[in-house]
Design an enzyme around this catalytic site. Structure first.
Site, PDB file in Angstrom:
ATOM      1  CG  ASP A 679      -1.937   1.126   1.173  1.00  0.00           C
ATOM      2  OD1 ASP A 679      -2.691   1.203   0.181  1.00  0.00           O
ATOM      3  OD2 ASP A 679      -1.967   1.942   2.108  1.00  0.00           O
ATOM      4  CE  LYS A 683      -1.690   5.155   1.619  1.00  0.00           C
ATOM      5  NZ  LYS A 683      -1.787   5.152   3.095  1.00  0.00           N
TER       6      LYS A 683
END
Length: 818
Positions: A679, A683
């Site tokens: 994750d 980003k």
């Protein structure tokens, strides 16, 4: 003298006629002099046309329609008249009805309904209504007399839309009214030729009847009574927020009527205009309302745009070619050829280059127009001087109208900006030198959207209406709906922003409501919906509804939904989403979405992809756009990893704190997704791309902090068993850091185009040292912020802050659209 006219909707039912009687009684009691023109009962003209057509086709299905016609008028007589008057009136009506029955039987036998016969058939509508109402007025104490307009309005024999002989008609009108002082109740629409044959003035001709009589008598004013509070700023069937116009000039009214405003019939204005007779448009069902005044008086201080109107379904033909430049007579030949073919032109536009002339016509004559023009310019076409005639169909003309537009610069700019920001392309543009109207030709599919966009821009510029289509109504989506509901009144009153959620979908159901879904019970509405969730159909319905100021909200982490972003942006619909999949997939796709959004002039917002509600991407873009140079970006970008390493101390083992984070919902059900930095990588990719680097997922170096046994565990229990075995190694890392007064942090870093994610120990001089809870922190080191980097810190996860971030983007898009 006043001349009043009541339309079909005003006299559709006996109770409505009773309301009219009360209006006229008030005029009569005030001692006013007036005459009244009546249309046929609402729907009667259509039924008469249907009867005649059926009879001409040899279909005796006209008979039950005729029976219903008779019954309706008889019932009206019984409802409006007392027993003493009923008997005589019903006899008169019966004689009239038998004449109509015989006429239709004749049409049935000869299988023909000529225009002459049709005019006679249609006259029965107005003749019945005016006669009945005249008797009802007498019964109510008004000295009224029925007047068949065939006695006073004389025309030629152009059946269906006869041309008035004003000299003869004016004389007869004056003579009749001078000899008959009682209140004249006049049949609208009908007239007669010199030989006495029945003619009609064209559809909507009852208004014309009133205007002809008013002009002949030099009336004080004309009052057209209908079912709305005057002329509206737009068609209320297409623009729900249309409102009445207090006053307008004859010119403005003519333009509005030409472009489809149904309240006024264009020829009505001609006699009134010639005599400068004021015209009032009033509401039968709201008689106290002042209505709309149409006169020759301009108001230089008034609103520059009085109305927005349209003509649906037109065809656009274009004559173009290099051989047209500087050649005199091209336009004359073009329009002469069309005139000889009896083709009416709705709109004309020509560029100053003289390279092309475009003109709009009704679609049913488009092919005829093309053939006629091709024939006229056959020689030039053969010589290659003129191109083949271009024909475009399924178009509409939308116009803004107002005499004061010429006094205020920037009107056209606002028009094109409103259309452009809603993805509406202008195919042709026309404006007269009087600046009374600006017309644009657009796709017919966009007509309603264009009307609403322009109405907001010119009449509701203080209030912007946004239409949201939302997919994903779980924790984030549900919270967002709650925030919109709680803030709706404030936004409307203080920020002039009205947000309507018009489409909702979860994994099971979906619902749509163009007027806005009730946010008090949206869950029940969605659960009880009979429409199963289907993302392709949801997106297609959103496009089909084609609402102005549309925003698509994706609150999911679903890659299937992200696949539709391209088509959504290409449909000129803005997007706001916390879904990171689209922006962190291939760089080519990221770039493509950005290009489409820019090309279509819409917004693609994804601030919540990094740091939830924190202003990370906005700040980064502001730095770059203002000319700053990004040297390095560092970030603790995962709320779950931030919580784990902020809480990892001597009192708790690594496996225990990971388990606690999982229990609290900070991590995914499989914590390896968080611990492996997947994750965080998404980003960091987004931040790198926003910084101008064409980075792919494989370009990001991720330090693997989990032992092989953890990576290979095939169950969650096995994972935690392996984590427990690895506790000593994590304790060692923590202790080494503590010995040097440092703390462990999982840091994402972008420097010189190189992206990496790894576990680092930072000392108390580093901003990450003081992190607590599940906070995110992003540090921007730039040319301007070199000595003291710019730090953004706060909750990087959670429904409230993520929903708030999406909410902020919705408002930002609303500001952009305005």
């Amino acid at each position: 003298m006043k001349v009043l006219k009541f339309g079909g909707s005003s006299v559709a039912k006996p109770e409505r006629i009773e309301g009219i009687i009360e209006i006229l009684k008030s005029y009569y009691s005030r001692g006013e002099k007036f005459a009244v023109v009546f249309s046929a009962f609402g729907g009667v003209t259509d039924s008469l046309i249907e009867m005649a057509k059926l009879a001409a086709d040899g279909d005796d299905a006209y008979k039950p329609i005729l029976d219903a016609f008779c019954e309706r008028h008889n019932d009206a007589a019984k409802a409006l008249l007392n027993n003493d008057m009923q008997q005589n009136i019903l006899v008169e009506l019966k004689e009239n009805q038998e004449t109509l029955r015989s006429l239709l039987q004749g049409i049935f036998l000869v299988r023909e309904a000529s225009p002459r016969t049709m005019d006679y058939v249609l006259s029965f509508g107005e003749r019945n209504s005016a006669y009945l109402i005249a008797q009802a007025l007498k019964q109510n104490g008004i000295n009224a007399a029925y007047l068949d307009a065939r006695r006073i309005i004389k025309t030629d024999k152009s059946f269906g839309s006869a041309i008035v002989n004003f000299e003869s008609s004016d004389q007869k009108i004056k003579e009749h009214f001078s000899q008959n002082p009682d209140i004249q109740i006049v049949t609208g629409f009908v007239s007669s030729s010199r030989g006495g044959l029945t003619t009609t003035l064209g559809r909507g001709g009852s208004d014309y009847t009133a205007s002809i009589i008013a002009a002949a008598l030099d009336a004080e004013c004309i009052e057209i009574w209908t079912d709305v509070d005057g002329v509206l700023t737009a068609d209320p069937r297409k623009v729900a927020k249309a409102f009445p116009i207090k006053s307008m000039t004859y010119g403005e009214a003519m333009e509005m009527s030409h472009f489809g405003a149904k309240v006024i019939y264009p020829p009505t204005l001609q006699p009134a205009l010639k005599k400068n007779i004021p015209l009032y448009i009033k509401n039968t069902f709201n008689p106290e309302n002042i209505g709309t005044l149409v006169s020759n008086v301009e108001d230089p201080e008034g609103h520059p745009v009085k109305g927005i109107s349209s003509i649906s379904n037109i065809a656009l033909l274009t004559l173009q070619g290099g051989g047209m430049f500087g050649v005199p007579g091209i336009a004359a030949r073009l329009f002469n050829s069309l005139a000889q073919a009896g083709i009416n032109i709705i709109l004309i536009t020509q560029g100053s280059s003289e390279h092309s002339i475009s003109f709009a016509v009704k679609p049913e004559v488009a092919e005829k127009a093309r053939r006629r023009v091709e024939k006229e310019f056959e020689n030039e076409r053969q010589a290659g001087l003129i191109d083949p005639i271009k024909l475009e169909k399924q178009l509409s003309v939308v116009a803004i109208i107002g005499a004061n537009m010429r006094y205020q610069p920037g009107i056209a700019a606002r028009l094109f900006q409103a259309l452009g920001k809603n993805g509406i392309n202008c195919i042709a543009i026309a404006q007269g030198s009087s600046e009374l109207n600006v017309s644009v030709v657009i796709s017919q599919d966009n007509e309603s959207k264009a009307l609403n966009s322009l109405h907001q821009a010119f009449f509701l510029s203080d209030t912007k209406e946004l239409h949201l289509f939302m997919v994903g109504v779980g924790l984030i989506g549900g919270t967002l709906i709650k925030q919109i509901k709680e803030q709706s009144e404030y936004l409307k009153e203080q920020r002039s922003l009205e947000i309507k959620v018009v489409g909702l979908a979860n994994s099971k159901k979906m619902i749509f409501n163009q007027e806005g879904i009730n946010l008090d019970n949206w869950k029940e509405s969605l659960t009880s919906s009979e429409v199963n969730s289907n993302i392709p159909e949801f997106v297609e319905q959103m496009k089909k509804m084609n609402l102005s100021n549309t925003i698509f909200i994706d609150n999911t982490a679903n890659d299937q939904i992200a696949n539709y972003y391209e088509s959504i942006l290409d449909a000129s619909i803005s997007i706001s989403t916390p879904n990171k999949i689209a922006t962190s997939s291939s760089y080519l796709q990221y770039q493509r979405l950005q290009t489409i959004a820019k090309k279509r002039g819409v917004q693609f917002k994804y601030e919540t992809n990094v740091g939830a509600g924190l202003p990370v991407i906005t700040t980064l873009n502001d730095l770059i756009n203002s000319g700053d140079q990004i040297i390095k970006i560092e970030g603790v970008l995962s709320g779950s990893l931030s919580f784990i390493f902020n809480s990892f101390n001597e009192t708790i083992s690594f496996s225990e704190i990971v388990g606690k984070a999982r229990e609290l919902g900070y991590t995914e059900p499989d914590p390896r997704i968080d611990l492996n930095g997947i994750d965080v990588r998404r980003k960091l990719i987004i931040l790198a791309r926003e910084s101008g680097y064409a980075i792919e997922a494989d370009d990001v170096e991720i330090e693997n902090i989990l032992p092989k046994a953890c990576q290979e565990a095939d169950t969650i229990d096995a994972l935690f068993a392996a984590l427990k075995d690895a506790d000593p190694s994590f304790d060692k890392l923590r202790n080494e850091a503590s010995a040097n007064n440092k703390r462990l942090r999982m840091i994402a870093k972008l420097e010189n185009g190189k992206a990496s994610i790894g576990l680092e120990a930072v000392d108390d001089t580093h901003p990450f040292y003081s992190l607590s809870g599940s906070d995110n922190m992003i540090i921007f080191t730039t040319e301007r912020y070199k000595e003291r980097p710019l730090v953004i810190r706060g909750p990087g996860a959670g429904a409230e802050v993520t929903a708030a971030g999406v909410f902020a983007e919705i408002i930002s898009i609303g500001n952009f659209l305005s």
